[in-house]
Design a protein around this motif. Structure first.
Motif, mmCIF file in Angstrom:
data_model
loop_
_atom_site.group_PDB
_atom_site.id
_atom_site.type_symbol
_atom_site.label_atom_id
_atom_site.label_comp_id
_atom_site.label_asym_id
_atom_site.label_seq_id
_atom_site.Cartn_x
_atom_site.Cartn_y
_atom_site.Cartn_z
ATOM 1 N N ARG A 106 1.343 -1.113 -0.258
ATOM 2 C CA ARG A 106 -0.644 -0.213 0.051
ATOM 3 C C ARG A 106 0.744 1.124 0.111
ATOM 4 O O ARG A 106 1.842 1.179 1.135
ATOM 5 N N PHE A 107 1.070 1.488 -0.992
ATOM 6 C CA PHE A 107 1.872 3.910 -0.974
ATOM 7 C C PHE A 107 3.341 2.197 -1.392
ATOM 8 O O PHE A 107 3.723 1.014 -1.687
ATOM 9 N N LYS A 108 3.542 3.528 -0.298
ATOM 10 C CA LYS A 108 5.189 2.529 -0.151
ATOM 11 C C LYS A 108 5.783 0.574 0.808
ATOM 12 O O LYS A 108 6.574 0.684 0.770
ATOM 13 N N ASP A 109 4.228 1.155 1.214
ATOM 14 C CA ASP A 109 4.856 0.021 2.524
ATOM 15 C C ASP A 109 4.125 -0.896 1.881
ATOM 16 O O ASP A 109 3.351 -2.019 1.503
ATOM 17 N N ASP A 110 5.186 -2.502 2.788
ATOM 18 C CA ASP A 110 4.872 -4.298 3.045
ATOM 19 C C ASP A 110 3.108 -4.278 3.593
ATOM 20 O O ASP A 110 3.171 -3.428 4.745
ATOM 21 N N VAL A 111 2.020 -4.320 2.519
ATOM 22 C CA VAL A 111 1.802 -4.617 4.110
ATOM 23 C C VAL A 111 0.949 -6.256 3.740
ATOM 24 O O VAL A 111 1.260 -7.748 2.992
ATOM 25 N N ARG A 112 0.686 -6.980 5.012
ATOM 26 C CA ARG A 112 -0.004 -8.912 4.829
ATOM 27 C C ARG A 112 -1.989 -8.398 3.626
ATOM 28 O O ARG A 112 -1.394 -9.480 3.201
ATOM 29 N N GLU A 113 -2.431 -7.597 4.126
ATOM 30 C CA GLU A 113 -3.533 -7.888 3.468
ATOM 31 C C GLU A 113 -3.822 -6.692 3.043
ATOM 32 O O GLU A 113 -4.139 -5.150 3.476
ATOM 33 N N VAL A 114 -4.836 -6.607 2.485
ATOM 34 C CA VAL A 114 -5.946 -5.133 1.690
ATOM 35 C C VAL A 114 -6.962 -5.514 1.447
ATOM 36 O O VAL A 114 -7.266 -6.418 0.343
ATOM 37 N N ALA A 115 -8.161 -4.796 1.792
ATOM 38 C CA ALA A 115 -9.810 -5.367 1.646
ATOM 39 C C ALA A 115 -10.156 -5.129 0.562
ATOM 40 O O ALA A 115 -9.250 -3.719 0.167
ATOM 41 N N THR A 116 -11.270 -5.108 0.422
ATOM 42 C CA THR A 116 -12.462 -4.035 -0.774
ATOM 43 C C THR A 116 -12.134 -2.674 -0.807
ATOM 44 O O THR A 116 -12.468 -2.199 0.508
ATOM 45 N N GLY A 117 -11.652 -2.216 -1.808
ATOM 46 C CA GLY A 117 -11.748 -1.265 -2.475
ATOM 47 C C GLY A 117 -10.903 0.212 -2.203
ATOM 48 O O GLY A 117 -10.877 1.287 -1.920
ATOM 49 N N TYR A 118 -9.914 -0.600 -1.590
ATOM 50 C CA TYR A 118 -8.656 -0.001 -2.077
ATOM 51 C C TYR A 118 -7.754 -0.578 -3.381
ATOM 52 O O TYR A 118 -7.404 -1.780 -2.971
ATOM 53 N N GLU A 119 -6.896 0.736 -3.359
ATOM 54 C CA GLU A 119 -6.053 0.492 -4.064
ATOM 55 C C GLU A 119 -4.343 -0.096 -3.390
ATOM 56 O O GLU A 119 -4.025 -0.295 -2.398
ATOM 57 N N CYS A 120 -3.536 -1.257 -3.903
ATOM 58 C CA CYS A 120 -2.249 -1.794 -4.091
ATOM 59 C C CYS A 120 -1.615 -2.038 -5.266
ATOM 60 O O CYS A 120 -1.800 -2.080 -6.625
ATOM 61 N N GLY A 121 -0.459 -2.542 -4.962
ATOM 62 C CA GLY A 121 1.224 -2.875 -5.455
ATOM 63 C C GLY A 121 0.918 -4.290 -5.696
ATOM 64 O O GLY A 121 1.107 -4.750 -4.404
ATOM 65 N N ILE A 122 1.078 -4.814 -6.474
ATOM 66 C CA ILE A 122 0.781 -6.719 -6.358
ATOM 67 C C ILE A 122 1.854 -6.887 -7.578
ATOM 68 O O ILE A 122 1.998 -6.489 -8.685
ATOM 69 N N GLY A 123 2.503 -7.406 -6.689
ATOM 70 C CA GLY A 123 4.205 -8.108 -7.836
ATOM 71 C C GLY A 123 4.114 -9.890 -8.098
ATOM 72 O O GLY A 123 3.756 -10.017 -7.074
ATOM 73 N N LEU A 124 3.790 -10.877 -8.718
ATOM 74 C CA LEU A 124 4.048 -11.966 -8.753
ATOM 75 C C LEU A 124 5.764 -12.131 -8.417
ATOM 76 O O LEU A 124 6.450 -11.977 -9.412
ATOM 77 N N GLU A 125 5.230 -13.787 -8.521
ATOM 78 C CA GLU A 125 7.004 -14.384 -7.995
ATOM 79 C C GLU A 125 6.503 -15.353 -9.755
ATOM 80 O O GLU A 125 5.389 -15.862 -10.388
ATOM 81 N N LYS A 126 7.511 -14.941 -10.297
ATOM 82 C CA LYS A 126 8.174 -15.456 -11.514
ATOM 83 C C LYS A 126 6.991 -15.649 -12.514
ATOM 84 O O LYS A 126 6.037 -16.058 -13.406
ATOM 85 N N PHE A 127 6.291 -14.231 -12.818
ATOM 86 C CA PHE A 127 5.321 -14.006 -13.565
ATOM 87 C C PHE A 127 5.408 -12.341 -13.979
ATOM 88 O O PHE A 127 5.175 -11.684 -13.355
ATOM 89 N N ASN A 128 5.728 -11.811 -15.153
ATOM 90 C CA ASN A 128 6.732 -10.446 -15.209
ATOM 91 C C ASN A 128 5.426 -9.602 -16.374
ATOM 92 O O ASN A 128 5.173 -8.686 -16.900
ATOM 93 N N ASP A 129 4.276 -10.972 -17.244
ATOM 94 C CA ASP A 129 3.951 -9.929 -18.320
ATOM 95 C C ASP A 129 2.132 -9.844 -17.430
ATOM 96 O O ASP A 129 1.624 -9.469 -18.245
ATOM 97 N N ILE A 130 1.541 -9.115 -16.297
ATOM 98 C CA ILE A 130 0.665 -8.129 -15.786
ATOM 99 C C ILE A 130 0.632 -7.620 -16.576
ATOM 100 O O ILE A 130 1.342 -6.889 -17.125
#
Ligand SMILES: Nc1nc2c(ncn2[C@@H]2O[C@H](COP(=O)(O)OP(=O)(O)OP(=O)(O)O)[C@@H](O)[C@H]2O)c(=O)[nH]1
Length: 879
Positions: free
Chosen positions: A838-862
């Motif tokens: 969430r912004f620059k912070d690593d978080v454990r969870e993000v709930a409905t209605g919020y924005e977040c950044g998600i990076g995936l392991e071994k997958f760059n083709d988002i």
């Protein structure tokens, strides 16, 4: 030869008789090297049956424990492995079955010879005493119904596992006699009782209620509780009537390893492995509670009962009952509800005479079902028709056109009223059309347990041909065994091509009559009215073929097809009468609602006094709103209607708190064994047509003589609500292959407990089904949906790669979850989440209605627009 065949039994039958799980029995048969045993439906040759029975009765030693055999390296957990068993002289072998297989011959198993005298010698010396000192017990608990799971002519030769008295046994030939405590001759009602359910009296041999070993009378030499430990190897003094089983089972520590091994019956082994509460209860050695005299009452049990109430009925303290239940391995409190079977067992244990009666539910069924109609009472009834087809192919237009035809044909004065169904007459014959077109409505009704449609009209636009929902409609109708009449619509259009439609339909098993098939296909135009008469004619022909009949001269029963709250009139519902005649003034019951018919209004808005079979009618007189799909039955009086409505409401409350309603692959085998099912119904959704077909074919091939794998529907794309409904209505399991699931579909599946299995590898799906068919399905991990996010932007972060700027649309995204990337309805990647911010912070969870950044392991083709579905795996408890 015929006699021999007669003696053959199927695995599940034998398992049932021996109170074994079929899988264990299959295991044993395999270990005995009995050929041809594939699954629970395989037949077992009489010789093998005898061997197994002998083993179960302790006449032959069980085969080595499975742990010892397949995995020699595995550490023996409970006892000395088989090879350590001291070989004994094979001298006084009991007669062995003549099996051709080497394993059952004595020779290849020198390590485990049968020496009746030495293998279970001690208890035998006591048995006569046990049997003869307690004649009263024997009377109260007739042998064959209790410890004796099956009669055997050689009963007198039994070893320590025979707990029956050696005295006369009533009715030794009957394998399943009246239940314990039930009056002789069994005055249990002939209905409703599932004979497959093990009667309490039919517990495993040597089980708690076993003949002479049962409590119920003071035993000499009282302190026989488990743990009162007595060395087993030493033959006990002959006097006290100590039950053989006590010694055999309860003091394992006192035994020498090889003795232990020898004393183990297969049942012991099975129970150890199964370990379920009931088994424990069945295997339990009843403990004589000398402080409490046997209950001398006759009680009636007609269903589940609360501990407190049962204690009242028995005239004992609840604590005493609880103590006894705990002894039986049932941990309960005073307000705990005991199922009928447990209640009967414990009451009988306590010495009460128990009469089992039909439960309210069973009585209810009888009342509602009524008597079968005599063939001569049946009269022709109109067909009930549903219109189905692909979107925009003209379903509504066709229905409107059909309904409009009756204006000219029917008597004047009626104002068409929407009540959920309309009656149209053709050549003096009524046809009933359900007003809501579409296979979804049709299947939704089925999912509620009601099938009102007799014939489906499949509308296919002549200019468009067979489309995905055409196929769905075909499959939904087929799954319900409803015949299809095809209306090839829009033939007024210049690009109409009815021949093409006929050809395309052949692919789905619909062959036009004019081409030698049996499907009536009529070209029509809802716009011009061309062909409508022919279509109506075709429906009557189809109805005639089906010989639709019902008895009008009986109290009515039917189905609610629509229900609404009318501002002026209160709750009103449209009922489609299935059989009988519905009258004003009748007392009715529908689901949990009951009432008296105040008025009946037909589809033309006219008040009528009565309506017969197949006719829709609006009913006034409900005090609450019933639900579409509920049954509607006429009851003899208000008291009975109310009592059943209340009972249903209670059950509904209870069931909503417990047990799943759908079918799951895990429980399929159990159902199969219980003969509840013979088909494994599947709905297959895949990413592309090719894989759907490949999977369907591969799964179809798993059918065998006993179980048929029925693929009800295959389709391409996400799993939809309609798929779930079809699965629910048909008791099917959904197999998803590389596809996602619509949110509504998931919610419905969760609510209705429809088993959806998603795979990425075709062989995994095949393996699972294969194992389910043989009852070998391992406990699985089940997917638990966590949340869903939409990728709205993609950032390229140096050294990290692509990160999706996401918006959480549903549930929540957990950093620890697994993720599935869905693009255009197809799963393109599955893996772990590498980062969640969430912004620059690593978080454990993000709930409905919020924005977040998600990076995936071994997958760059988002990509923007991708859907990230996050889930976790949860272990499915073994059923
Ligand atoms: N030319 C022509 N058009 C038709 C015919 N039947 C229906 N249509 C047109 O096709 C379109 C769809 O018709 P509907 O009756 O709404 O189709 P539907 O299958 O009920 O559609 P949904 O309710 O959306 O699933 C409408 O514009 C109709 O006017 C026909 O026989 N000929």
């Amino acid at each position: 030869m015929a006699d021999k065949d007669k003696d053959k039994v199927r695995v599940y039958e034998l398992a049932k008789e021996l109170k074994l799980d079929s899988r264990r029995l299959i295991d044993l048969l395999h270990r005995l090297k009995v050929e041809g045993i594939k699954n629970h439906m395989s037949t077992v040759e009489p010789e093998a049956v005898k061997t197994v029975r002998d083993i179960m009765e302790g006449k032959l030693p069980p085969e080595p424990k499975p742990e010892a055999k397949p995995r020699p390296a595995a550490a023996a957990s409970t006892s000395t492995p088989a090879p350590a068993v001291v070989p004994k002289p094979a001298a006084p072998q009991p007669p062995r079955p003549t099996m051709t297989e080497p394993r059952v011959n004595p020779a290849p198993r020198p390590e485990r010879p049968v020496v009746p005298g030495s293998s279970r010698p001690e208890p035998m010396t006591n048995r006569p005493a046990a049997g003869t000192t307690r004649p009263a017990d024997n009377q109260r608990y007739p042998g064959p119904n209790r410890g004796d799971h099956r009669p055997h002519p050689a009963a007198g030769n039994r070893n320590g596992h025979d707990h029956r008295p050696t005295g006369p046994r009533p009715n030794p030939a009957a394998p399943t006699g009246p239940r314990p405590g039930a009056p002789a001759g069994g005055n249990r009602p002939p209905y409703g009782h599932d004979q497959r359910r093990p009667a309490p009296g039919g517990r495993p041999a040597g089980g708690p209620p076993g003949g002479a070993n049962r409590p119920g009378g003071p035993r000499p030499g009282a302190p026989n509780r488990p743990g009162a430990g007595r060395p087993l190897a030493v033959p006990p003094p002959p006097t006290p009537a100590r039950p053989a089983r006590d010694q055999n089972r309860r003091n394992p520590k006192d035994r020498k390893p090889h003795e232990f091994e020898e004393r183990r019956s297969l049942r012991d082994w099975d129970e150890e492995r199964m370990g379920s509460r009931k088994k424990k209860m069945k295997a339990h050695q009843p403990v004589q509670d000398t402080s409490m005299p046997p209950v001398q009452r006759r009680i009636v049990i007609s269903g589940s009962i609360v501990v407190k109430d049962l204690a009242d009925q028995l005239g004992i303290k609840a604590t005493e009952l609880i103590k006894r239940l705990i002894n039986l391995g049932v941990m309960v409190g005073v307000n705990h509800e005991l199922d009928k079977e447990t209640a009967v067992i414990v009451a009988t244990e306590l010495g009460a005479e128990v009469e089992e009666r039909a439960s309210v539910q069973e009585q209810e069924e009888i009342l509602i079902q009524g008597e079968e109609d005599a063939p001569e009472s049946l009269r022709e009834r109109p067909p009930v028709v549903t219109v189905m087809g692909h979107v925009d192919h003209g379903k509504t237009s066709l229905l409107d056109r059909i309904r409009s035809t009756r204006v000219t044909q029917s008597e004047a004065g009626g104002i068409t009223q929407h009540i959920g169904a309309s009656v149209v007459e053709h050549d003096g014959h009524p046809i009933v059309f359900l007003d809501t077109p579409g296979h979804e409505a049709f299947t939704a009704m089925r999912a509620r347990g009601a099938q009102v449609t007799d014939i489906a009209i499949l509308v296919v636009a002549a200019n468009d041909g067979v489309m995905p929902q055409t196929v769905e409609a075909i499959n939904h109708a087929k799954a319900a065994n409803v015949p299809i009449v095809v209306a090839i619509n829009k033939i007024d259009l210049p690009d109409a091509n009815p021949e093409r439609v006929r050809t395309e339909l052949t692919e789905y098993g619909l062959i036009a009559e004019e081409w030698g098939g049996d499907t009536i296909m009529v070209p029509v135009s809802a716009r011009t009215g061309e062909g409508i008469d022919k279509l109506l004619e075709a429906l009557l022909v189809q109805a005639e073929i089906m010989e639709l009949k019902a008895n009008p001269d009986r109290p009515a029963s039917g189905t609610i097809i629509e229900a609404k709250l009318d501002r002026g009139r209160g709750p009103v519902a449209t009922v489609l009468v299935k059989r009988g005649t519905l009258h004003v003034g009748d007392v009715f019951l529908s689901g949990t609602v009951w009432g008296r018919v105040r008025a009946l209004i037909n589809d033309r808005g006219q008040r009528v006094k009565e309506v017969g079979p197949s006719m829709p009618v609006e009913v006034l007189g409900f005090n609450e709103l019933p639900e579409a799909g509920d049954d509607f039955v006429i009851m003899p009086d208000e008291r009975q209607a109310k009592s059943i409505a209340d009972a249903r409401a209670n059950r509904l409350r209870a069931s909503s708190e417990s047990g799943p309603r759908g079918v799951s692959l895990d429980e399929f085998y159990q159902r199969l064994k219980d003969e509840a099912v013979r088909d494994l119904n599947l709905v297959i959704k895949a990413d592309v047509h090719g894989s759907a077909e490949a999977l369907a074919q591969a799964l179809d091939k798993l059918s065998n003589d006993e179980v048929r794998v029925r693929v009800l529907h295959t389709g391409v794309g996400s799993i939809t609500e309609s798929d779930v409904m079809l699965a629910q209505a048909s008791g099917a399991i959904i197999i998803g292959f590389g596809v996602s699931m619509e949110s509504k579909a998931r919610q419905l599946a969760e609510r209705e407990h429809v088993d959806i299995r998603q795979y990425r590898i075709i062989y995994e799906a095949i393996d699972d089904i294969k194992q389910a068919l043989t009852g070998m399905l391992e406990p699985k991990y089940q997917e638990l949906f966590l949340g869903r996010a939409e990728v709205r932007e993609v950032f390229r972060v140096p050294k990290v790669g692509a990160v999706g700027g996401c918006y959480v649309t549903e549930g929540k995204i957990l950093r620890s979850g697994q993720v599935r990337v869905i693009r255009d309805g197809t799963v393109i990647h599955e893996g772990a989440i590498a980062s969640l911010k969430r912004f620059k912070d690593d978080v454990r969870e993000v709930a409905t209605g919020y924005e977040c950044g998600i990076g995936l392991e071994k997958f760059n083709d988002i990509k923007v627009g991708d859907i990230l579905e996050v889930f976790t795996q949860e272990e499915v408890k073994a059923s």
